[in-house]
Design an enzyme around this catalytic site. Structure first.
Site, PDB file in Angstrom:
ATOM      1  N   LEU A 153      87.779  50.100  62.785  1.00 28.29           N
ATOM      2  CA  LEU A 153      88.992  50.577  62.589  1.00 28.29           C
ATOM      3  C   LEU A 153      89.956  49.342  62.621  1.00 28.29           C
ATOM      4  CD1 LEU A 153      89.204  53.841  64.822  1.00 28.29           C
ATOM      5  CD2 LEU A 153      88.852  53.569  62.302  1.00 28.29           C
ATOM      6  N   CYS A 161      85.159  58.583  64.289  1.00 30.34           N
ATOM      7  CA  CYS A 161      84.599  57.249  63.997  1.00 30.34           C
ATOM      8  C   CYS A 161      83.343  56.801  64.791  1.00 30.34           C
ATOM      9  CB  CYS A 161      85.812  56.360  63.838  1.00 30.34           C
ATOM     10  SG  CYS A 161      85.250  54.685  63.720  1.00 30.34           S
ATOM     11  N   ILE A 175      81.887  65.364  55.707  1.00 24.35           N
ATOM     12  CA  ILE A 175      81.709  64.790  57.009  1.00 24.35           C
ATOM     13  C   ILE A 175      82.047  63.374  57.002  1.00 24.35           C
ATOM     14  CG2 ILE A 175      79.737  66.415  57.559  1.00 24.35           C
ATOM     15  CD1 ILE A 175      77.804  63.987  56.481  1.00 24.35           C
ATOM     16  N   GLY A 192      77.416  57.212  51.485  1.00 22.32           N
ATOM     17  CA  GLY A 192      76.853  57.055  50.218  1.00 22.32           C
ATOM     18  C   GLY A 192      75.794  57.959  49.790  1.00 22.32           C
ATOM     19  N   GLY A 225      81.112  62.700  51.315  1.00 17.30           N
ATOM     20  CA  GLY A 225      79.711  62.392  51.678  1.00 17.30           C
ATOM     21  C   GLY A 225      78.798  62.204  50.176  1.00 17.30           C
ATOM     22  N   GLY A 226      78.907  60.738  49.775  1.00 20.52           N
ATOM     23  CA  GLY A 226      77.965  60.430  48.676  1.00 20.52           C
ATOM     24  C   GLY A 226      78.332  61.219  47.272  1.00 20.52           C
ATOM     25  N   GLY A 281      84.631  58.233  48.601  1.00 19.49           N
ATOM     26  CA  GLY A 281      84.702  57.095  49.523  1.00 19.49           C
ATOM     27  C   GLY A 281      83.680  55.934  49.229  1.00 19.49           C
ATOM     28  N   THR A 282      82.409  55.637  49.396  1.00 18.98           N
ATOM     29  CA  THR A 282      81.805  54.736  48.915  1.00 18.98           C
ATOM     30  C   THR A 282      81.720  54.169  47.733  1.00 18.98           C
ATOM     31  OG1 THR A 282      80.283  54.958  50.956  1.00 18.98           O
ATOM     32  CG2 THR A 282      79.499  53.727  49.377  1.00 18.98           C
TER      33      THR A 282
END
Length: 304
Positions: free
Chosen positions: A73, A130, A190, A216, A242-243, A264-265
């Site tokens: 963070l 986190c 998630i 990922g 998620g992925g 995200g990733t």
């Protein structure tokens, strides 16, 4: 043309494609690459009450089908966010959802109230999950603690509240139900799965913090399972995470029960992925003969 707008209780989005906290900076970094106004929403990196330096390096490690991160963070704190980042974000013509994290219930409440009173904020996401900071998952692993912090933040904050939950629990449905009971407008499912990587030749962990969060493609099946279980157990709207990197991924989450998704990733290796998914979404809805996103949410047909 199918309607792409979605409703998550008090939060209205023009489309279901959002970018996840921690993977898109403060949006300013992406303005020359991505038309941010087209996104359904932007979640800047999580902010805390005081500045945080984050964890020791290494902070990220690529692993099979995913990424381990232990950022901790790292951020400039709420004062700097409001002074330097929010003025820019508030000019982007999409929903700005600010992610906050606290060490105590009182910190979550104070941050939610302060951010919620700022112009240009559409919602607050409580990062209850986190895995890379001390106490980072405490409120996301205990259902009653989750209910209390969500309820307190909801009472203090004038904008919608989202609860981002961890998969590192035995029964995620119980925590999600508690968040809904506390007044969460939606739950985000998630956050990362706790993992680690090892250099066997040096006989040491690769991450400076030893363990970190796995994201990922590797975690997509777990995320889908969590979305499905929560959809079956509660009526609270869900944002799937998620992925997610392709239109097939997006549609799988919608059919499983998510009303929206966060990318995200994938932003790291394909910064324009989110706007491309928005372009592809009408065609995918047409394949299901759907007139809207909301028509396909939770349409999964289970075997009898």
């Amino acid at each position: 043309m199918a309607s792409l707008s979605v409703s998550l209780n008090r939060l209205q989005l023009k489309n279901p494609i959002l970018v996840a906290s921690g993977t898109f900076g403060y949006a300013r970094e992406m303005e020359g690459i991505v038309d941010c106004a087209r996104l359904g929403g932007i979640l800047p990196k999580t902010i805390t009450a005081e500045p945080r330096e984050g964890n020791a390096p290494w902070r990220t490690v690529e692993v099979s089908a995913g990424l381990l991160n232990s950022i901790g963070l790292d951020n400039d704190g709420v004062d700097a966010f409001i002074a330097h980042h929010l003025p820019y974000l508030s000019q982007v013509e999409t929903a700005i959802i600010v992610s906050v994290a606290g060490r105590t219930e009182a910190e979550y409440v104070a941050l939610s109230q302060r951010i919620g009173e700022c112009q240009g904020v559409a919602a607050v996401e409580l990062n209850l999950s986190c895995p890379n900071v001390s106490g980072g998952v405490d409120f996301g692993t205990d259902a009653e603690a989750c209910r209390r912090v969500v309820a307190a933040a909801r009472a203090a904050c004038p904008v919608p509240i989202l609860a981002k939950l961890t998969p590192n629990v035995t029964r995620i449905t119980e925590v999600a139900a508690a968040a809904a009971d506390g007044g969460a407008d939606a739950v985000c499912l998630i956050n990362t799965l706790l993992g680690m990587a090892v250099d066997w030749r040096q006989q040491r962990p690769l991450l400076g913090n030893v363990m970190g969060g796995l994201s990922g493609p590797a975690i997509k099946p777990v995320a889908l399972r969590c979305v499905h279980q929560v959809r079956c157990a509660t009526d609270v709207p869900i944002i799937g995470i998620g992925g997610i990197a392709t239109i097939d991924d997006v549609m799988e989450f919608l059919v499983a029960g998510a009303s929206a998704v966060q990318i995200g990733t994938a932003n790291y290796y394909d910064p324009q992925v989110s706007t491309r998914l928005i372009d592809q979404l009408p065609g995918a809805l047409a394949e299901l003969r759907a007139d809207s996103v909301e028509q396909v949410v939770g349409s999964l047909q289970l075997p009898r």
